[in-house]
Design a protein around this motif. Structure first.
Motif, mmCIF file in Angstrom:
data_model
loop_
_atom_site.group_PDB
_atom_site.id
_atom_site.type_symbol
_atom_site.label_atom_id
_atom_site.label_comp_id
_atom_site.label_asym_id
_atom_site.label_seq_id
_atom_site.Cartn_x
_atom_site.Cartn_y
_atom_site.Cartn_z
ATOM 1 N N ALA B 52 0.799 -1.314 0.022
ATOM 2 C CA ALA B 52 0.296 -0.067 0.062
ATOM 3 C C ALA B 52 0.693 1.208 -0.123
ATOM 4 C CB ALA B 52 -1.046 0.112 1.164
ATOM 5 N N SER B 53 2.021 1.247 0.719
ATOM 6 C CA SER B 53 2.824 2.695 0.736
ATOM 7 C C SER B 53 4.248 2.311 0.602
ATOM 8 C CB SER B 53 2.493 3.189 2.317
ATOM 9 O OG SER B 53 2.796 2.113 3.515
ATOM 10 N N SER B 54 4.657 1.322 0.490
ATOM 11 C CA SER B 54 6.221 1.077 0.406
ATOM 12 C C SER B 54 6.790 1.216 -1.026
ATOM 13 C CB SER B 54 6.775 -0.314 0.732
ATOM 14 O OG SER B 54 6.517 -0.160 2.073
ATOM 15 N N ARG B 55 7.551 2.028 -1.463
ATOM 16 C CA ARG B 55 8.194 2.201 -2.786
ATOM 17 C C ARG B 55 9.034 1.306 -3.212
ATOM 18 N NH1 ARG B 55 7.932 7.519 -1.311
ATOM 19 N NH2 ARG B 55 9.855 7.637 -0.291
ATOM 20 N N ALA B 56 8.917 0.527 -4.360
ATOM 21 C CA ALA B 56 9.803 -0.327 -4.967
ATOM 22 C C ALA B 56 11.148 0.355 -5.020
ATOM 23 C CB ALA B 56 9.158 -0.958 -6.136
ATOM 24 N N THR B 57 12.258 -0.508 -5.345
ATOM 25 C CA THR B 57 13.561 -0.017 -5.649
ATOM 26 C C THR B 57 13.748 0.864 -6.908
ATOM 27 O OG1 THR B 57 14.430 -2.096 -4.747
ATOM 28 C CG2 THR B 57 15.926 -0.833 -5.934
ATOM 29 N N GLY B 58 14.308 2.141 -6.528
ATOM 30 C CA GLY B 58 14.577 2.811 -7.714
ATOM 31 C C GLY B 58 13.534 3.628 -7.953
ATOM 32 N N ILE B 59 12.102 3.654 -7.323
ATOM 33 C CA ILE B 59 10.943 4.601 -7.627
ATOM 34 C C ILE B 59 11.006 6.035 -6.876
ATOM 35 C CG2 ILE B 59 8.713 4.915 -7.282
ATOM 36 C CD1 ILE B 59 9.583 2.557 -9.395
ATOM 37 N N PRO B 60 11.216 7.017 -7.595
ATOM 38 C CA PRO B 60 11.226 8.342 -7.132
ATOM 39 C C PRO B 60 10.158 8.693 -6.006
ATOM 40 C CG PRO B 60 11.201 8.351 -9.458
ATOM 41 C CD PRO B 60 10.956 6.905 -9.066
ATOM 42 N N ASP B 61 10.607 9.543 -5.108
ATOM 43 C CA ASP B 61 9.862 9.818 -3.952
ATOM 44 C C ASP B 61 8.603 10.746 -4.262
ATOM 45 O OD1 ASP B 61 11.948 12.028 -2.268
ATOM 46 O OD2 ASP B 61 10.979 12.364 -4.067
ATOM 47 N N ARG B 62 8.385 11.089 -5.500
ATOM 48 C CA ARG B 62 7.151 11.853 -5.846
ATOM 49 C C ARG B 62 5.983 11.077 -5.901
ATOM 50 N NH1 ARG B 62 10.228 11.868 -10.746
ATOM 51 N NH2 ARG B 62 9.429 10.767 -12.325
ATOM 52 N N PHE B 63 6.445 9.504 -5.904
ATOM 53 C CA PHE B 63 5.304 8.571 -5.947
ATOM 54 C C PHE B 63 5.020 8.162 -4.555
ATOM 55 C CE2 PHE B 63 4.474 7.678 -10.409
ATOM 56 C CZ PHE B 63 5.700 8.115 -10.993
ATOM 57 N N SER B 64 3.715 8.106 -4.013
ATOM 58 C CA SER B 64 3.542 7.715 -2.856
ATOM 59 C C SER B 64 2.096 7.193 -2.810
ATOM 60 C CB SER B 64 3.470 8.901 -1.694
ATOM 61 O OG SER B 64 2.435 9.878 -1.898
ATOM 62 N N GLY B 65 2.057 6.019 -1.835
ATOM 63 C CA GLY B 65 0.962 5.331 -1.690
ATOM 64 C C GLY B 65 0.124 5.310 -0.230
ATOM 65 N N SER B 66 -1.252 5.319 -0.147
ATOM 66 C CA SER B 66 -1.673 5.285 0.950
ATOM 67 C C SER B 66 -2.884 4.390 1.030
ATOM 68 C CB SER B 66 -2.155 6.944 1.653
ATOM 69 O OG SER B 66 -2.899 7.179 0.626
ATOM 70 N N GLY B 67 -3.504 4.442 2.195
ATOM 71 C CA GLY B 67 -4.883 3.752 2.204
ATOM 72 C C GLY B 67 -4.690 2.226 3.128
ATOM 73 N N SER B 68 -5.999 1.763 3.319
ATOM 74 C CA SER B 68 -6.123 0.482 4.042
ATOM 75 C C SER B 68 -7.452 -0.006 3.843
ATOM 76 C CB SER B 68 -5.967 0.578 5.529
ATOM 77 O OG SER B 68 -6.734 1.440 6.289
ATOM 78 N N GLY B 69 -7.803 -1.273 4.074
ATOM 79 C CA GLY B 69 -9.148 -1.844 4.053
ATOM 80 C C GLY B 69 -9.547 -1.724 2.504
ATOM 81 N N THR B 70 -10.622 -0.994 2.323
ATOM 82 C CA THR B 70 -10.904 -1.142 0.811
ATOM 83 C C THR B 70 -10.795 -0.046 0.068
ATOM 84 O OG1 THR B 70 -13.189 -0.187 1.603
ATOM 85 C CG2 THR B 70 -13.000 -2.727 1.777
ATOM 86 N N ASP B 71 -9.864 1.205 0.505
ATOM 87 C CA ASP B 71 -9.804 2.347 -0.235
ATOM 88 C C ASP B 71 -8.453 2.638 -0.269
ATOM 89 O OD1 ASP B 71 -12.875 3.134 1.107
ATOM 90 O OD2 ASP B 71 -12.612 3.294 -1.180
ATOM 91 N N PHE B 72 -7.679 2.940 -1.337
ATOM 92 C CA PHE B 72 -6.295 3.195 -1.367
ATOM 93 C C PHE B 72 -6.032 4.434 -2.616
ATOM 94 C CE2 PHE B 72 -4.826 -0.595 0.824
ATOM 95 C CZ PHE B 72 -5.844 -1.354 0.803
ATOM 96 N N THR B 73 -4.913 4.884 -2.652
ATOM 97 C CA THR B 73 -4.572 6.135 -3.345
ATOM 98 C C THR B 73 -3.039 6.094 -3.622
ATOM 99 O OG1 THR B 73 -6.283 7.369 -2.117
ATOM 100 C CG2 THR B 73 -4.700 8.744 -3.219
ATOM 101 N N LEU B 74 -2.882 6.381 -4.964
ATOM 102 C CA LEU B 74 -1.739 6.760 -5.611
ATOM 103 C C LEU B 74 -1.588 8.155 -5.738
ATOM 104 C CD1 LEU B 74 1.206 5.511 -6.629
ATOM 105 C CD2 LEU B 74 0.111 5.412 -8.717
ATOM 106 N N THR B 75 -0.537 8.766 -5.393
ATOM 107 C CA THR B 75 -0.434 10.144 -5.499
ATOM 108 C C THR B 75 0.792 10.406 -6.109
ATOM 109 O OG1 THR B 75 -1.733 10.801 -3.463
ATOM 110 C CG2 THR B 75 -0.223 12.552 -4.420
ATOM 111 N N VAL B 76 1.001 11.107 -7.267
ATOM 112 C CA VAL B 76 2.209 11.738 -7.662
ATOM 113 C C VAL B 76 2.332 13.222 -7.534
ATOM 114 C CG1 VAL B 76 3.729 11.751 -10.118
ATOM 115 C CG2 VAL B 76 2.003 9.912 -9.598
ATOM 116 N N SER B 77 3.378 13.695 -6.618
ATOM 117 C CA SER B 77 3.186 14.879 -6.054
ATOM 118 C C SER B 77 3.448 15.874 -7.188
ATOM 119 C CB SER B 77 4.539 15.043 -5.068
ATOM 120 O OG SER B 77 5.632 14.760 -5.550
#
Lengths: 122, 108
Positions: B52-77
């Motif tokens: 849900a929120s851990s960036r894979a190797t080499g992924i820039p920190d402008r990408f972030s994930g959040s959420g739990s349960g049934t609702d999740f969000t990907l944000t590109v800052s």
């Protein structure tokens, strides 16, 4: 660097068979579970099959169960997908992908190959 | 099986803007086993976010994930030109693993 190279795709008639291969390099293939994921032209992603590192655990999507068989040869760093009784709806790019899991399958697809296109048409 | 519904279908934004993508599950995703992938035309998908929120190797920190349960969000800052692509969410907490239908982020 992880490299996955799929091969074996092509044009096949409905009811026919095809065997896909995935050659792996750049990592210790024998300790990772592996997966096949497909994508029909212009469509989304669909998980097809998974196999654990020592082939103990094997899983299939309902859409291919009984027609497709996944296998691996750790000595050859290779993953295979034998596809029988092919249908038009099996037309897709087939990707092999590493799994985050090792002795078990996690279902998280870490690294992907470039894919091989399978077209089922008369 | 768990059905994932992504919204919107298409997001039209300019470089430098913030992108917010949504993924809703038909039932709770076990232990937040939710991933996001990016796919550019003619290329294979690439893992961006897992758990849900851990960036894979080499992924820039402008990408972030959040959420739990049934609702999740990907944000590109702040969108960079190379970020215009299709994004898929995927759950791997229960079998079979399933994907959302994708959100296309296009240049406005």
């Amino acid at each position: 660097e992880v490299q996955l190279v799929e091969s074996g795709g092509g044009l096949v008639k409905p009811g026919g068979s095809l065997r896909l291969s995935c050659a792996a390099s750049g990592f210790t293939f024998s300790i990772y579970s592996m997966n096949w994921v497909r994508q029909a032209p212009g469509k989304g992603l669909e998980w097809v099959s998974s196999i654990s590192s020592s082939s103990t655990y094997i899983y299939y999507a309902d859409s291919v169960k009984g027609r497709f068989t996944v296998s691996r040869d750790n000595a050859k760093n290779s993953l295979y997908l034998q596809m029988n009784s092919l249908r038009a709806e099996d037309t897709a790019v087939y990707y092999c992908a590493t799994d985050r899991g090792r002795t078990v399958v996690s279902g998280l697809f870490d690294s992907w190959g470039q894919g091989t296109l399978v077209t089922v048409s008369s | 099986e768990i059905v994932l519904t992504q919204s919107p279908g298409t997001l039209s934004l300019s470089p430098g803007e913030r992108a917010t993508l949504s993924c809703r599950a038909s039932q709770s995703v076990s232990t937040s086993y939710l991933a996001w992938y990016q796919q550019k035309p003619g290329q294979a998908p690439r893992l961006l976010i897992y758990g849900a929120s851990s960036r894979a190797t080499g992924i820039p920190d402008r990408f972030s994930g959040s959420g739990s349960g049934t609702d999740f969000t990907l944000t590109v800052s702040r969108l960079e030109p190379e970020d215009f692509a299709v994004y898929y969410c995927q759950q791997y907490g229960s079998s079979p693993p399933t994907f959302g239908q994708g959100t296309k982020v296009e240049i406005k």
